[in-house]
Write a protein that holds these residues in place. Sequence first.
Motif, PDB file in Angstrom:
ATOM      1  N   HIS A   1      -5.210   0.592  -8.405  1.00  0.00           N
ATOM      2  CA  HIS A   1      -4.577  -0.779  -8.078  1.00  0.00           C
ATOM      3  C   HIS A   1      -2.990  -1.069  -9.337  1.00  0.00           C
ATOM      4  N   ASN A  12      -3.145   4.341  -1.984  1.00  0.00           N
ATOM      5  CA  ASN A  12      -3.868   5.796  -1.874  1.00  0.00           C
ATOM      6  C   ASN A  12      -3.858   6.666  -1.949  1.00  0.00           C
ATOM      7  N   VAL A  24      -9.859   4.087  -9.476  1.00  0.00           N
ATOM      8  CA  VAL A  24     -10.938   4.788  -9.236  1.00  0.00           C
ATOM      9  C   VAL A  24     -10.828   5.387  -7.957  1.00  0.00           C
ATOM     10  N   VAL A  57      -0.933  -1.628  -3.825  1.00  0.00           N
ATOM     11  CA  VAL A  57      -2.152  -0.111  -4.252  1.00  0.00           C
ATOM     12  C   VAL A  57      -2.185   1.219  -3.473  1.00  0.00           C
ATOM     13  N   PRO A 108     -14.693   1.778 -12.216  1.00  0.00           N
ATOM     14  CA  PRO A 108     -13.526   1.736 -11.791  1.00  0.00           C
ATOM     15  C   PRO A 108     -11.923   2.018 -13.398  1.00  0.00           C
ATOM     16  N   LEU A 154      -8.042   5.160  -5.458  1.00  0.00           N
ATOM     17  CA  LEU A 154      -7.403   4.388  -5.686  1.00  0.00           C
ATOM     18  C   LEU A 154      -6.062   3.687  -6.643  1.00  0.00           C
ATOM     19  N   ILE A 171       0.595  -1.093  -0.150  1.00  0.00           N
ATOM     20  CA  ILE A 171       0.082  -0.113  -0.370  1.00  0.00           C
ATOM     21  C   ILE A 171       0.743   1.446   0.103  1.00  0.00           C
TER      22      ILE A 171
END
Lengths: 408, 408
Positions: free
Chosen positions: A225, A233, A204, A231, A391, A223, A153
Motif C-alpha cells: 500500500h 500487487n 503484506v 497499491v 501487514p 501487496l 494499481i
Amino acid sequence: MSESRNRAGVRLGIIGLGRGFMLTLPSLLAHPDITLFAACSSRSDARKRFEDDFGGIAYADYDAMLGNADVDAVYVATPHELHMEHTVAALEAGKCVLLEKPMAISLAQATVIVDASKTYGKTVIVGPSHSFDPAVGEALQLIKTGDFGKVKIVQSAYHTNFMYRPRRPEELDTKRGGGVIFSQGAHQFDIARMLAGGVGTSLVGQAGVWDASRHSETAYTGLIHFAGGAVANLTYSGNDFYDSDIELGSVSELGFPKNIDPGASRRMLSRLAGNDEANLKKIRSYQGLEVFRQSRAQTKNAEQNEHFGVWRVSLERADLMVFHDRIEVYHENGKYIHSVEGPAGATRRTVCDALVAAVNKDRTPLQIAEWAIGTLECCEAMIASSTDQQPVPLTLQTPVDGHPNLRF
Amino acid sequence: MSESRNRAGVRLGIIGLGRGFMLTLPSLLAHPDITLFAACSSRSDARKRFEDDFGGIAYADYDAMLGNADVDAVYVATPHELHMEHTVAALEAGKCVLLEKPMAISLAQATVIVDASKTYGKTVIVGPSHSFDPAVGEALQLIKTGDFGKVKIVQSAYHTNFMYRPRRPEELDTKRGGGVIFSQGAHQFDIARMLAGGVGTSLVGQAGVWDASRHSETAYTGLIHFAGGAVANLTYSGNDFYDSDIELGSVSELGFPKNIDPGASRRMLSRLAGNDEANLKKIRSYQGLEVFRQSRAQTKNAEQNEHFGVWRVSLERADLMVFHDRIEVYHENGKYIHSVEGPAGATRRTVCDALVAAVNKDRTPLQIAEWAIGTLECCEAMIASSTDQQPVPLTLQTPVDGHPNLRF
C-alpha cells in the motif's frame, strides 16, 4: 586533475569481477564517458586479464585501489553480504559509488551506507537495477504528465528460472542476501515504488521455500500500500516452470532472444554432481574479454532493452501495459502504442549515464542509497509478513518527485 | 408425480426474466432434463412471451408460482437485493433453488438463506457462476491428483468493461449489491477458493470508486490467505481500458468471438442522455425467444466455453495456466497442454447438470449456500479492508474435499 578527468571521462574502479560485472560490462565499454580504469579481484587470472584487456590497473586489495586518487567512482559488484564493507570503504576514500542491488543484506547495513554517504558527501547509486530500464522510466514520465489521473494499481507477476540457475551457496541463503526476495524483489519493489509514488505505507505478503533443495525463498506474492492511494500487487516465481518472457516476444530479461524451455534449468541442475554447480557459476564470472566475446558470439550484443516482465499500471483514466520495447496505453479513446527506443548495444546506458552525471554533480537519480533503503525495507517486510500474514508498516520510504499521487 | 417428473425432467420455475435469465436460457433450453415450466415476472409482455415461447405458465406473483406443486426447482434471477426474499420463499415451498450470484447483498441475508436451506432440507445452488466453467473444474481435478504438490499461489487479474455496460441504478450502488465486488468478486473469489482449498483465513485488499459518475467500486486488488498455505492474488478492473479477453484469443467471458475495442463502452455511455441507460439495460432482458434468436443470429450460440480470464495456479511442482479451452501445464519436464472440451452450444451445462442432480438427490455440488456464504464473506471483507488496509479474518469458510493443501 580536472583536465585529466575530462579526457578520460569517469575513471571507474571495480570491486568484484563476477557475474554482475559481466552483465554490465558491455554498457560500460560502450559508454563514451566511462573508462575501465582499475579493478580489484581475489582471482589472479581475472586481474591479469583485466589489465591485458583494458590497460587498467588491477589490485588484489581494494584499499589499495581506493587509495588511487585517479579513481573517480567505484562499482561495487561483490556478493551481497560484502556490499556494506566495500561501499563504506569507497565513500571514506571520497568516491561516488555504483552499488549492485540489493544494497545490503539487512536494514542495519543499509543504514550504515546511507549514513556514510551523507557523512562523506558522496552519492551512492544502487544499480544496475531494472528500475533503470528505459520503458520503466518512460512509463513514469507518462504517469507524471497527470493526463491519466492518479495511479491506483501497479501489477507485476514475473516467472523465471532464477532459483535454478547455477548458484554459489550464499545465493541460496536468505541470511546472506540469497533467494528471490533480496535478489529479485530488489528489482520488483524498486520499480513498483517508482510507478506508485515511492512512499509505501505497509507490505503484506507470503514468500516460501517451495523446494527444500534450494534452501531459500523460491517465490512470493504480496501487496504494497502506498501514500496517495496506489497499491502494488506483486508476484515473483523463480521456480523454472512458466516463463513470463514469452509475454515479451521471448526476449530475455537481459534483452536477448530466448528459447523458452520450461524446466530446462532444473533438468540441467539435476544432472550435475558435487561441486559442479559452483564451478558452473564461476565460468559466468569475468574470464577475460576474449572469452566474453566468444560467449556472446552466438547472440551478439543485446538488441532489445532489458526488462523485468510486463508491468500493468492502472490509473484513474488509463491502463498502461509496459513492455521492454513499448508502452501500450488503453483509455477512453482506444489504444495507442508509445514506442520505447532500443538499447543500441548498451542495455545499461541509463544507469551509466546516471553515474557519470552524479560524478560530475550534474544530477542525481532517484535510485540513490536514501531511496534504495526503502526498497530493501520491502524485502525485509516480505520476509516478516510471511511469518504471520500481517501487514508490516514501512517507515523508510521516500517520494517520487512530481508523482500525481503525491500532489494535494 | 414421479412418473411425470421423469417425462418432463426438472420442471423449472423462474423468478425474474431479466439479463441473468437471458444468459442462462440457451443452456436451459439445450438441457435434456430441464423444462421451462413456469416463470414469474413483473412485466406483462415478458409473461405473455414466456407462455407463447415455452408453453409454460407465467405468474405475476411469485407466491402463486411457488404454490404450484409441479414446479420441482426454482431459478432465482432477480436483482441482488431480492435474492433472500425469493430464495427463502422457494425453500419454504419445498423447492430446490438455483440462485444467481451474489447469493445476497449482506452476510446477514446470506445467513438467513443458509439457515432456511437447512430448515427446509432443500439445496440452494449458487450459480451460474464461473466456478462452474469446465476449465476451472478440470484445473481442480488436476490439482486434486496431488501430482504437483500443494497449491501455493493462485493469480487472476481480469480487466473488463463491466462498470460501463448499461446499468440499472441499483447495479451502481454497493449497498444494494452493485459494483465490481459483489457482481464480479462473487465469481473471482469463488474460483480462487475452489483452486486454493476453500478455507480462506484472511483477506486484505483495496477497492475503489475510480469514476464518481459510476458511484460504486470500479476495481479492486487483494490477497486471500488460505488454510493449507495457499495465497490467492486477485485483481479486477471493470474500467473499460485494457481488456483481458485478448489473452484468451478474443473470446468473451460468455464464449463468443469478440471485437476488442478499449473504451468503446465508455464512449457509448457518454453519448446517452437521461434514462437511456436504464432503457438500454431493459432490452437486455427477456423480450421473447424471437428477439433473443435475432440478437444471437449474428454470432450463433457460443462455440467456446465461458471463462473469467486466465488463471495462473502455482503449485510446488508445476504452474498451471487455465484458459477457457485448455490448461497449460509447466513443470520440470517441460510444457504440455490439457485440452478442455467445448460447450457444444450449452455453456452453462455444468451448472444445469448440478441442478438436475441436486433435485434428483444424486449429488450436491461444491457451490451450495453453505459454501457460497464464504465467497460473499470475501466480498464484504474486501470492502472492510479497503477502509483501513488491514486484513479481515474470514470465519465462514468451508473446505474443498480432496484438496492437497488440506491433507495432513
